[in-house]
Design a protein around this motif. Structure first.
Motif, PDB file in Angstrom:
ATOM      1  N   ILE A 107       0.956  -1.388   0.185  1.00  0.00           N
ATOM      2  CA  ILE A 107       0.092  -0.088  -0.027  1.00  0.00           C
ATOM      3  C   ILE A 107       0.714   1.283   0.133  1.00  0.00           C
ATOM      4  O   ILE A 107       0.614   1.889  -1.472  1.00  0.00           O
ATOM      5  N   VAL A 108       1.443   1.287   0.897  1.00  0.00           N
ATOM      6  CA  VAL A 108       2.291   2.444   1.159  1.00  0.00           C
ATOM      7  C   VAL A 108       3.304   2.982  -0.495  1.00  0.00           C
ATOM      8  O   VAL A 108       4.033   3.749  -0.511  1.00  0.00           O
ATOM      9  N   LEU A 127       1.193  12.140   2.987  1.00  0.00           N
ATOM     10  CA  LEU A 127       1.400  10.982   3.175  1.00  0.00           C
ATOM     11  C   LEU A 127       1.120  10.731   4.424  1.00  0.00           C
ATOM     12  O   LEU A 127       0.361   9.318   4.604  1.00  0.00           O
ATOM     13  N   TYR A 128       1.874  11.628   4.809  1.00  0.00           N
ATOM     14  CA  TYR A 128       1.675  10.892   6.862  1.00  0.00           C
ATOM     15  C   TYR A 128      -0.346  10.809   7.167  1.00  0.00           C
ATOM     16  O   TYR A 128      -1.184   9.313   7.108  1.00  0.00           O
ATOM     17  N   GLU A 129      -0.927  11.826   6.630  1.00  0.00           N
ATOM     18  CA  GLU A 129      -2.397  11.471   8.053  1.00  0.00           C
ATOM     19  C   GLU A 129      -3.516  10.740   6.073  1.00  0.00           C
ATOM     20  O   GLU A 129      -4.122   9.718   6.309  1.00  0.00           O
ATOM     21  N   TRP A 130      -2.452  10.047   5.037  1.00  0.00           N
ATOM     22  CA  TRP A 130      -3.136   8.989   3.821  1.00  0.00           C
ATOM     23  C   TRP A 130      -2.703   7.839   4.429  1.00  0.00           C
ATOM     24  O   TRP A 130      -3.555   6.592   5.054  1.00  0.00           O
ATOM     25  N   TYR A 131      -1.693   7.964   4.954  1.00  0.00           N
ATOM     26  CA  TYR A 131      -1.109   6.194   4.844  1.00  0.00           C
ATOM     27  C   TYR A 131      -1.200   5.877   6.639  1.00  0.00           C
ATOM     28  O   TYR A 131      -1.753   4.209   7.026  1.00  0.00           O
ATOM     29  N   MET A 132      -1.302   6.816   7.659  1.00  0.00           N
ATOM     30  CA  MET A 132      -1.475   5.949   9.490  1.00  0.00           C
ATOM     31  C   MET A 132      -2.766   5.014   9.035  1.00  0.00           C
ATOM     32  O   MET A 132      -2.685   4.811  10.162  1.00  0.00           O
ATOM     33  N   THR A 336      -5.729  13.096  -3.780  1.00  0.00           N
ATOM     34  CA  THR A 336      -6.353  14.135  -3.114  1.00  0.00           C
ATOM     35  C   THR A 336      -6.156  14.947  -2.229  1.00  0.00           C
ATOM     36  O   THR A 336      -5.897  16.612  -2.536  1.00  0.00           O
ATOM     37  N   LEU A 337      -5.569  13.824  -1.355  1.00  0.00           N
ATOM     38  CA  LEU A 337      -4.654  15.102   0.050  1.00  0.00           C
ATOM     39  C   LEU A 337      -3.523  15.934  -0.612  1.00  0.00           C
ATOM     40  O   LEU A 337      -3.481  16.701  -0.338  1.00  0.00           O
ATOM     41  N   LEU A 338      -2.676  15.410  -1.640  1.00  0.00           N
ATOM     42  CA  LEU A 338      -1.315  15.571  -1.954  1.00  0.00           C
ATOM     43  C   LEU A 338      -2.243  17.176  -2.602  1.00  0.00           C
ATOM     44  O   LEU A 338      -1.394  18.613  -2.776  1.00  0.00           O
TER      45      LEU A 338
END
Length: 345
Positions: A107-108, A127-132, A336-338
């Motif tokens: 995934i990451v 990246l942090y908000e998406w992956y956590m 979307t987050l980027l």
């Protein structure tokens, strides 16, 4: 009004009392020493500009009750072993390149698709908000503290490479699976090897080009042979700070609170800044050398590279689909987050 003033006054006293108790609690905590391991030398910004300030801030916030000893340059073990080292308690904290073990964390790995990130600081927050949420299952046997991008890298070669078609027949060192797939789609023969081995391979003529950050290229002397440099961030490597769960659980509540405050979107955004600046200094050095050609891509050329990167994304999505992951949604959420943080390429 008088009652309200009495209430706010009481609240202020209560908060001050809570802070005093927390400070007193940390002052009473037995000092713990945590071992942090990473793979780069002390003259790299990851060491002195990223990990040292982070560790120092933890020490100060804990009133000295947490001391972090940093072991650089793979002293504790190879870079590819750092996830296992954190999991198994060989170290308390490890810096980990999340794509260094192909296929282990599918995934990451989406975060490393080429031509994805334009700003590594804001991109690291995304990246942090998406992956956590995914980290809770994909990296469940460690505490994932921060995720952030490195200083970014590009292609350095013996000839000018402007379009994907220019890769045809070249042997090129790749930093990860995603970049390797990009080069393969362009007709090159990607070879994955360590940075030190890659620099030696250039000297021996084993490879024609390498994917490197700007400063590392010069630190390892590969700029003596490679004089053509694509002036764009072709890829960024995703990285993480991992904490052994047992080491974390042994901390007091006050010490855990300090660690938790340093495992955040804010810290993830802050961490890559010095590293990115460090690499950009290397670019400026090459710009000042007439024997080196640091060239921009036209919009048309960049469009061809982005189109090629769609093929990398498609292969990743197909691979993770076999593991029950909706790749389109996962990657779409990251994009979307980027875009939200103005960090999309």
């Amino acid at each position: 009004m008088r009652k309200f003033k009495k209430f706010t006054g009481a609240l202020g006293v209560a908060l001050m009392g809570a802070c005093a108790l927390t400070t007193a609690s940390m002052a009473e905590d037995a000092q713990v020493r945590l071992r942090l391991s990473h793979n780069l030398p002390t003259n790299n910004a990851l060491h002195y500009g990223v990990l040292e300030p982070w560790a120092k801030s933890i020490g100060e916030a804990s009133n000295g009750s947490i001391a972090i000893d940093i072991f650089p340059a793979q002293q504790m073990g190879p870079a590819k072993d750092h996830y296992n080292m954190a999991r198994d308690g060989i170290v308390d904290i490890a810096f980990y390149l999340v794509g260094i073990e192909p296929g282990r964390f599918p995934i990451v790995s989406a975060a490393e698709i080429p031509f994805l990130v334009s700003a590594n600081d804001r991109g690291s927050r995304a990246l942090y908000e998406w992956y956590m949420p995914y980290a809770e299952t994909e990296m469940a046997d460690v505490k994932v503290c921060n995720t952030f991008y490195d200083g970014g890298g590009t292609v350095h070669a013996k000839k000018k490479i402007e379009r994907p078609a220019d890769l045809a027949g070249l042997k090129i060192r790749s930093p990860n699976v995603m970049a390797a797939e990009l080069y393969r789609l362009g007709g090159a023969s990607p070879i994955q090897m360590s940075a030190n081995d890659a620099a030696e391979a250039v000297e021996r003529g084993v490879v024609d080009a390498i994917s490197f950050p700007w400063k590392l290229l010069q630190a390892l002397g590969a700029d003596r042979t490679l004089h053509y440099h694509m002036d764009t961030t072709l890829y960024s490597l995703a990285t993480a700070i991992l904490i052994n769960k047992g080491s974390y659980e042994r901390l007091s509540d006050a010490q855990k609170a300090v660690i938790d405050s340093h495992c955040s979107a804010d810290w993830s955004e802050k961490l890559p800044v010095a590293w990115t600046n460090f690499e950009n200094e290397g670019r400026e050095v090459l710009l000042g050398k007439p024997e080196h050609d640091v060239y921009k891509l036209t919009d048309e050329q960049l469009g061809e590279w982005k189109e090629l990167a769609k093929g990398v994304q498609a292969k990743w999505a197909a691979d993770v689909a076999g593991k029950g992951v909706d790749g389109e949604k996962v990657f779409g959420d990251l994009k979307t987050l980027l875009e939200k943080y103005d960090a999309a390429y």
